[in-house]
Design an enzyme around this catalytic site. Sequence first.
Site, PDB file in Angstrom:
ATOM      1  N   CYS A 175     -12.058   0.993  21.837  1.00 61.59           N
ATOM      2  CA  CYS A 175     -13.900   1.270  22.576  1.00 61.59           C
ATOM      3  C   CYS A 175     -13.935   2.561  22.720  1.00 61.59           C
ATOM      4  O   CYS A 175     -15.400   2.920  22.666  1.00 61.59           O
ATOM      5  CB  CYS A 175     -12.724   1.422  24.085  1.00 61.59           C
ATOM      6  SG  CYS A 175     -13.690   0.485  25.289  1.00 61.59           S
ATOM      7  N   SER A 184       1.186  -1.172  -0.036  1.00 61.39           N
ATOM      8  CA  SER A 184       0.087   0.040   0.023  1.00 61.39           C
ATOM      9  C   SER A 184       1.047   1.440  -0.238  1.00 61.39           C
ATOM     10  O   SER A 184       2.047   1.022   0.489  1.00 61.39           O
ATOM     11  CB  SER A 184      -0.982   0.100   1.110  1.00 61.39           C
ATOM     12  OG  SER A 184      -1.640   0.742   1.704  1.00 61.39           O
ATOM     13  N   ALA A 185       0.967   2.279  -0.738  1.00 60.63           N
ATOM     14  CA  ALA A 185       1.572   3.651  -1.088  1.00 60.63           C
ATOM     15  C   ALA A 185       1.201   3.832   0.220  1.00 60.63           C
ATOM     16  O   ALA A 185       2.602   4.731   0.420  1.00 60.63           O
ATOM     17  CB  ALA A 185       1.358   4.613  -1.545  1.00 60.63           C
TER      18      ALA A 185
END
Lengths: 410, 127
Positions: free
Chosen positions: A334, A209-210
């Site tokens: 959360c 991923s770039a």
Amino acid sequence: MNAPVTVQTPIYLDYLSTTPVDPRVVEAMKQCLSTEGIFGNPASRSHVFGWKAEEAVENARNQVAEMINADPREIVWTSGATESDNLAIKGVAHFYHKKGKHIVTSKIEHKAVLDTCRQLEREGYEVTYLDPNENGLTTPEMVQDALRDDTILVSIMHANNEIGVVNDVAGIGEACRNAGVLLHVDAAQGAGKVPLDMEHMKIDLLSMSAHKMYGPKGIGALYVRRKPRVRLEAQMHGGGHERGMRSGTLATHQLVGFGEAARIAREGMSAEAERLAALRHRFWAAIEDMPEVYINGDREQRLPGALNVSFAFVEGESLIMSLRDLAISSGSACTSASLEPSYVLRALGLNDEMAHSSLRFSFGRFTTEAEVDHAAQCVRHAVEKLRELSPLWDMYQDGVDLNTIEWATH
Amino acid sequence: MAYSDKVIDHYENPRNVGKMDEADENVGTGMVGAPACGDVMRLQIQVSDDGIIEDAKFKTYGCGSAIASSSLLTEWVKGRNLDEAAAIKNTEIAQELSLPPVKIHCSVLAEDAIKAAVKNYRDKRDS
């Protein structure tokens, strides 16, 4: 006493979520926009606009291939690591289904892998989800033991996105190749940060991923091995781009940015890794003397700039709330509507409260020593303040074992 | 997530943080929640002989909304009698602090805490 260094807040310490685009990458991308730029469709064969775009695309392909020591013909452009994971796992499963329908992965993979495996289960495939060891690592032995005659694919991540540990993917590759099973590696977090070498590692498919390595969002790649050849069933049809594996007009400016980011990453990798590791050690050195503070995940086998820490007796979301100077993420989920703590930390064997009390710090190319020092100070202050407020801290100091108490779970 | 100004105020300047002697017969202690769920509240009240809450203290492990809910509660119960205190509704707390829907459970926990503290005090007195 050093002179006080002023730092600009908030300080970005969330480089595992995403990274800013490197200014050099921005420059390269600009060349591919506007009427004067390389705006042509790389698939246009009949004019110079297309030829120029194709040249830019192929240059970027070389740069990404070089980063992982692969042949440029083994790089397939995608929209990002999520698509790469989908293409690799579904593509292999659908192509080789006659050979077998068993897939091996781990419980702490990214959701792009886990949700894809869940989908394949709905289609009738069988998936084994390995438990990592207490350091968060999935070992070659674990993978080896899970392989069956009908196993067609193993998908194990390179570096984990929550705790930053780095698996021995070379060793896992050996185990898979010996058994004649394909190996897919999600390297979204590790590519460009720690060395990957496709010529020497027996990895068949690798997602990248770039935007995790100072390139733009919306662009990624899948490495698909040519020797021995790996076949995929395409998931996106329409024109047969990328040798039929992924159709769709190539986003020249995006992948030129990815290419430049890959070049910068490869050239500066060892120096940057050294600098980030030093920042990480500096940060840890400034907080490690606090009682009941623990690093999650293996201490050695990890990304240079990533640290996940549990602060016992304080809750992650309130900790983040008091760390408004810092842009970090909570290991616990959360802050979302779900009150479930992180599935990654749970898989490491952490109990719920330790999983609730964890923070992920990730340092990157633009992090300075002064920022790290300020961050450590903020963390100390916040933890001390919240422990003063915590009934659990009181009980711990009074020598009460919290595990002996019967809590009314709600 | 964006917190309301009142939550931030209570979070940054929590009122009545502390601990009372649990063994004191004038003190009622309510501890509710569980670490596994991400919040634990301990609320303590000191009650006069005529049944008025003279002082209240809390400590809370939890998110900002849980801390704010318990801090606010200590302010509200002081000066009230036990029945009035036990009648405080979580909806009043949620409204005062403008809690979003996912944080309503924090106000529920606060209501549980005062009820538990009052019960603890009464149980002590009755025994």
